[in-house]
Design a protein around this motif. Structure first.
Motif, mmCIF file in Angstrom:
data_model
loop_
_atom_site.group_PDB
_atom_site.id
_atom_site.type_symbol
_atom_site.label_atom_id
_atom_site.label_comp_id
_atom_site.label_asym_id
_atom_site.label_seq_id
_atom_site.Cartn_x
_atom_site.Cartn_y
_atom_site.Cartn_z
ATOM 1 N N ASP A 4 0.844 -1.070 0.138
ATOM 2 C CA ASP A 4 0.101 0.066 -0.166
ATOM 3 C C ASP A 4 0.756 1.042 -0.006
ATOM 4 O OD1 ASP A 4 -2.844 -0.906 0.657
ATOM 5 O OD2 ASP A 4 -1.601 -1.995 1.883
ATOM 6 N N ILE A 5 0.680 2.114 -1.004
ATOM 7 C CA ILE A 5 1.515 3.364 -0.962
ATOM 8 C C ILE A 5 0.558 4.434 -1.247
ATOM 9 C CG2 ILE A 5 3.489 2.113 -2.004
ATOM 10 C CD1 ILE A 5 3.255 3.274 -4.621
ATOM 11 N N VAL A 6 1.040 5.372 -0.642
ATOM 12 C CA VAL A 6 0.283 6.939 -0.519
ATOM 13 C C VAL A 6 0.939 8.042 -1.596
ATOM 14 C CG1 VAL A 6 -1.039 8.697 0.650
ATOM 15 C CG2 VAL A 6 -0.643 6.197 1.663
ATOM 16 N N ILE A 7 0.460 8.266 -2.450
ATOM 17 C CA ILE A 7 0.941 9.499 -3.345
ATOM 18 C C ILE A 7 0.685 10.846 -3.174
ATOM 19 C CG2 ILE A 7 1.142 9.880 -5.752
ATOM 20 C CD1 ILE A 7 2.588 6.998 -4.920
ATOM 21 N N ASP A 8 1.596 11.932 -3.308
ATOM 22 C CA ASP A 8 1.326 13.092 -3.422
ATOM 23 C C ASP A 8 0.456 13.504 -4.442
ATOM 24 O OD1 ASP A 8 1.369 16.039 -3.473
ATOM 25 O OD2 ASP A 8 3.586 16.035 -2.444
ATOM 26 N N GLU A 9 -0.586 14.189 -4.263
ATOM 27 C CA GLU A 9 -1.316 14.743 -5.425
ATOM 28 C C GLU A 9 -0.888 15.429 -6.609
ATOM 29 O OE1 GLU A 9 -5.964 16.714 -6.264
ATOM 30 O OE2 GLU A 9 -4.653 17.429 -4.456
ATOM 31 N N LYS A 10 0.166 15.920 -6.415
ATOM 32 C CA LYS A 10 0.892 16.455 -7.792
ATOM 33 C C LYS A 10 1.553 15.500 -8.440
ATOM 34 C CE LYS A 10 5.282 17.501 -5.339
ATOM 35 N NZ LYS A 10 6.270 16.205 -5.949
ATOM 36 N N ASP A 11 1.775 14.323 -7.811
ATOM 37 C CA ASP A 11 2.449 13.178 -8.748
ATOM 38 C C ASP A 11 1.719 12.079 -9.418
ATOM 39 O OD1 ASP A 11 4.990 14.255 -8.226
ATOM 40 O OD2 ASP A 11 5.309 13.505 -6.469
ATOM 41 N N THR A 71 -11.147 8.163 -0.615
ATOM 42 C CA THR A 71 -9.953 8.286 -1.344
ATOM 43 C C THR A 71 -10.157 8.566 -2.724
ATOM 44 O OG1 THR A 71 -8.749 6.397 -0.110
ATOM 45 C CG2 THR A 71 -7.637 7.017 -2.108
ATOM 46 N N GLU A 72 -9.526 9.872 -3.086
ATOM 47 C CA GLU A 72 -9.894 10.567 -4.360
ATOM 48 C C GLU A 72 -9.233 9.599 -5.674
ATOM 49 O OE1 GLU A 72 -9.340 14.893 -6.408
ATOM 50 O OE2 GLU A 72 -8.852 14.697 -4.572
ATOM 51 N N PHE A 123 -6.127 10.083 0.473
ATOM 52 C CA PHE A 123 -6.569 8.868 1.457
ATOM 53 C C PHE A 123 -7.536 9.678 2.309
ATOM 54 C CE2 PHE A 123 -5.523 5.376 4.412
ATOM 55 C CZ PHE A 123 -6.596 4.824 4.150
ATOM 56 N N GLY A 124 -8.793 9.169 2.286
ATOM 57 C CA GLY A 124 -9.585 9.799 3.147
ATOM 58 C C GLY A 124 -10.926 8.591 3.652
#
Length: 185
Positions: A41-48, A73-74, A92-93
């Motif tokens: 599971d990885i979380v990414i910065d929106e800009k990327d 999660t968007e 992530f929400g």
């Protein structure tokens, strides 16, 4: 999950200077809390996110998954990379009875850059996942494991608990955080 697959993914993301971090069971594995993770599971910065989507379209096979409430999660994608399932999350929400909670990804959220076999793995915090797992149904065992770890080894990132407490949270979660931190959060 094969760790060579994780290192391959890390290399691809780091090569493109993506801001990302590892969470969930791989994070717990690196702290000795679980014996073996099932997936990544990885979380990414929106800009990327578009850059990451392009990378994974090249290195993996996308698996279609429907978004399920209470997850807000968007951007959520699942890929099979080599032999490993990878969940990619951005913004992530989670919805809960007191509102919506969002995991922030910034330099404060990446609490360690672990180097293994020349690969750099950015790790999120146990403190953030302690909060997140409490908001997820059926994750009580992971909450208990992280809590036991934090009691035994200490809380290292009070500032992330402070940040969590600025968002709407159920009273039980607030009480659990405060019992771990005393007056420090």
């Amino acid at each position: 999950m094969k760790f060579d697959d994780l290192y391959y993914i890390a290399n691809e993301l780091n090569k493109e200077k993506v801001r990302w971090m590892i969470g969930s069971s791989v994070l717990l594995y690196f702290h000795g809390i679980v014996d073996s993770p099932n997936d990544i599971d990885i979380v990414i910065d929106e800009k990327d996110i578009m850059k990451v989507k392009d990378i994974f379209d090249k290195i993996g096979i996308e698996q279609r998954k429907e978004k399920k409430y209470p997850y807000l999660t968007e951007y959520f994608y699942t890929y099979i990379v080599r032999d490993t399932s990878v969940d990619i999350m951005c913004n992530f929400g989670l919805a809960h009875q007191c509102g919506d909670y969002r995991l922030k990804i910034d330099e404060a959220a990446i609490v360690e850059y672990r180097k293994i076999n020349d690969y750099i793995l950015p790790l999120s915090s146990l403190e953030d996942w302690y909060v997140l797992y409490q908001l997820m149904s059926g994750r009580e065992s992971k909450v208990n494991m992280i809590e036991e770890y934090l009691i035994s080894n200490g809380v290292n990132h009070y500032e992330l608990f402070d940040r969590a407490l600025t968002q709407p949270l159920p009273e039980a979660v607030v009480c659990n955080i405060k019992s771990l931190t005393g007056d420090k959060a």
